[in-house]
Design an enzyme around this catalytic site. Structure first.
Site, PDB file in Angstrom:
ATOM      1  CB  SER A 135      38.170  15.973 -26.719  1.00 27.89           C
ATOM      2  OG  SER A 135      38.362  17.181 -26.018  1.00 27.89           O
ATOM      3  CG  ASN A 172      40.791  11.389 -14.713  1.00 32.16           C
ATOM      4  OD1 ASN A 172      40.363  11.465 -13.564  1.00 32.16           O
ATOM      5  ND2 ASN A 172      41.730  12.199 -15.183  1.00 32.16           N
ATOM      6  CD  GLU A 177      44.830  12.130 -20.516  1.00 36.22           C
ATOM      7  OE1 GLU A 177      43.723  11.647 -20.725  1.00 36.22           O
ATOM      8  OE2 GLU A 177      45.104  12.804 -19.509  1.00 36.22           O
ATOM      9  N   GLY A 231      39.445  18.301 -22.448  1.00 36.96           N
ATOM     10  CA  GLY A 231      38.288  19.095 -22.042  1.00 36.96           C
ATOM     11  C   GLY A 231      37.952  20.230 -22.983  1.00 36.96           C
ATOM     12  CD  GLU A 270      42.597  18.007 -15.621  1.00 40.38           C
ATOM     13  OE1 GLU A 270      42.190  17.251 -14.728  1.00 40.38           O
ATOM     14  OE2 GLU A 270      42.050  18.083 -16.741  1.00 40.38           O
ATOM     15  CG  HIS A 293      45.574  14.120 -15.526  1.00 39.41           C
ATOM     16  ND1 HIS A 293      45.245  15.423 -15.781  1.00 39.41           N
ATOM     17  CD2 HIS A 293      44.788  13.363 -16.338  1.00 39.41           C
ATOM     18  CE1 HIS A 293      44.287  15.456 -16.701  1.00 39.41           C
ATOM     19  NE2 HIS A 293      43.996  14.220 -17.053  1.00 39.41           N
ATOM     20  CE  LYS A 297      39.966  15.127 -16.538  1.00 37.00           C
ATOM     21  NZ  LYS A 297      40.243  16.096 -17.577  1.00 37.00           N
TER      22      LYS A 297
HETATM   23  P1  13P Z   1      38.384  14.873 -21.435  1.00 39.94           P
HETATM   24  O1  13P Z   1      38.002  13.520 -21.958  1.00 39.94           O
HETATM   25  O2  13P Z   1      37.302  15.531 -20.636  1.00 39.94           O
HETATM   26  O3  13P Z   1      38.951  15.749 -22.519  1.00 39.94           O
HETATM   27  O4  13P Z   1      39.569  14.622 -20.386  1.00 39.94           O
HETATM   28  C1  13P Z   1      40.631  13.826 -20.759  1.00 39.94           C
HETATM   29  C2  13P Z   1      41.445  13.550 -19.567  1.00 39.94           C
HETATM   30  O5  13P Z   1      42.076  14.421 -18.994  1.00 39.94           O
HETATM   31  C3  13P Z   1      41.461  12.169 -19.054  1.00 39.94           C
HETATM   32  O6  13P Z   1      42.448  11.985 -18.100  1.00 39.94           O
END
Ligand code: 13P
Length: 250
Positions: free
Chosen positions: A208, A9, A166, A172, A96, A94, A11
């Site tokens: 992560s 992803n 997740e 992150g 976010e 997601h 982002k």
């Molecule tokens: P990270 O791998 O940067 O922690 O992000 C995970 C994520 O949100 C994947 O959709």
């Protein structure tokens, strides 16, 4: 050999020229993997990345869509639009999007339904906050997100669904969920989906994941793949993750 799904992803990262270079660089590194590779890119990269990925074992998806077919929804992209450009995967719900764009379980459900209607595979994300985890509510929250997210899914191709667990506190932050906890939650999710829809879905872990921890995570019995944020932006790191998790003897 069991196939894991390794999904990236990106982002809100990567310009088209960066996306093209990324695919050029990673393609020879991952051409021999048995795992399924999906990269979910920003809309502006899709055309370029998908063109570059033709004839390779890399599949390109996106990170969001609207739940209506068309209409006055300024700035949105619909499932028929995605289908028209041969997009096959879309991340839905997601954390976010839930956090910054007020996506509720009901909206996630509408998006998942619409994605399936157009033959897209929704990668439906669920996850608990740190407060919910500390209050011992993880299973309750995840179960509720799954129940609400999957309400009335009736498409004939339900087997297309992918779920990603997740935990929000692990995204992150560098705080990876222990592989045992991730394994347990993926089992809870798989069992719940089986109970609701009577299908076996692949359940991914995200939060992560990097080239150091991916092998341990992917060797877990109930984890069928990973959804990777930060580490999917680096072709070498992502390639290492893509080769993780082949069980002994497979
Ligand atoms: P990270 O791998 O940067 O922690 O992000 C995970 C994520 O949100 C994947 O959709």
């Amino acid at each position: 050999m069991r196939r894991n799904i390794i999904a990236g992803n990106w982002k809100m990262n990567m310009l088209p020229n960066e996306a093209i270079s990324f695919i050029e660089e990673i393609e020879p590194l991952v051409k021999d993997t048995n795992n399924e590779v999906i990269i979910c890119v920003p809309f502006t990269d899709f055309f370029y990345a998908n063109n570059m990925a033709q004839g390779t074992n890399i599949q390109v998806g996106v990170q969001n869509m609207h739940y209506e077919d068309k209409g006055a929804y300024t700035g949105e992209i619909s499932a028929p639009m995605l289908k028209s450009v041969n997009c096959k995967y879309v991340i839905v719900g997601h954390s976010e999007r839930r956090q910054y764009f007020n996506e509720t379980d009901e909206i996630v459900n509408k998006k998942a339904k619409k994605a399936l209607e157009y033959g897209l595979t929704p990668i439906i994300c669920v996850g608990e906050t740190l407060e919910e985890k500390e209050a011992g509510k993880t299973i309750e929250i995840i179960t509720s997100q799954i129940e609400k997210g999957l309400v009335d899914l009736t498409a004939s191709d339900l087997d297309k669904i992918v779920i990603a667990y997740e935990p929000i506190w692990a995204i992150g932050t560098g705080k990876v969920c222990s592989s045992e906890d991730a394994d347990n939650m993926c089992k809870v999710i798989r069992d719940k989906v089986k109970e609701i829809l009577d299908i076996d879905v692949p359940v991914l872990y995200g939060g992560s994941v990097n080239e150091q921890n991916s092998n341990e995570i992917l060797l877990k019995e109930n984890i069928d793949g990973v959804l990777v944020g930060g580490a999917s932006l680096d072709p070498e790191k992502f390639a290492k993750i893509i080769y993780s998790g082949h069980k002994l003897g497979e």
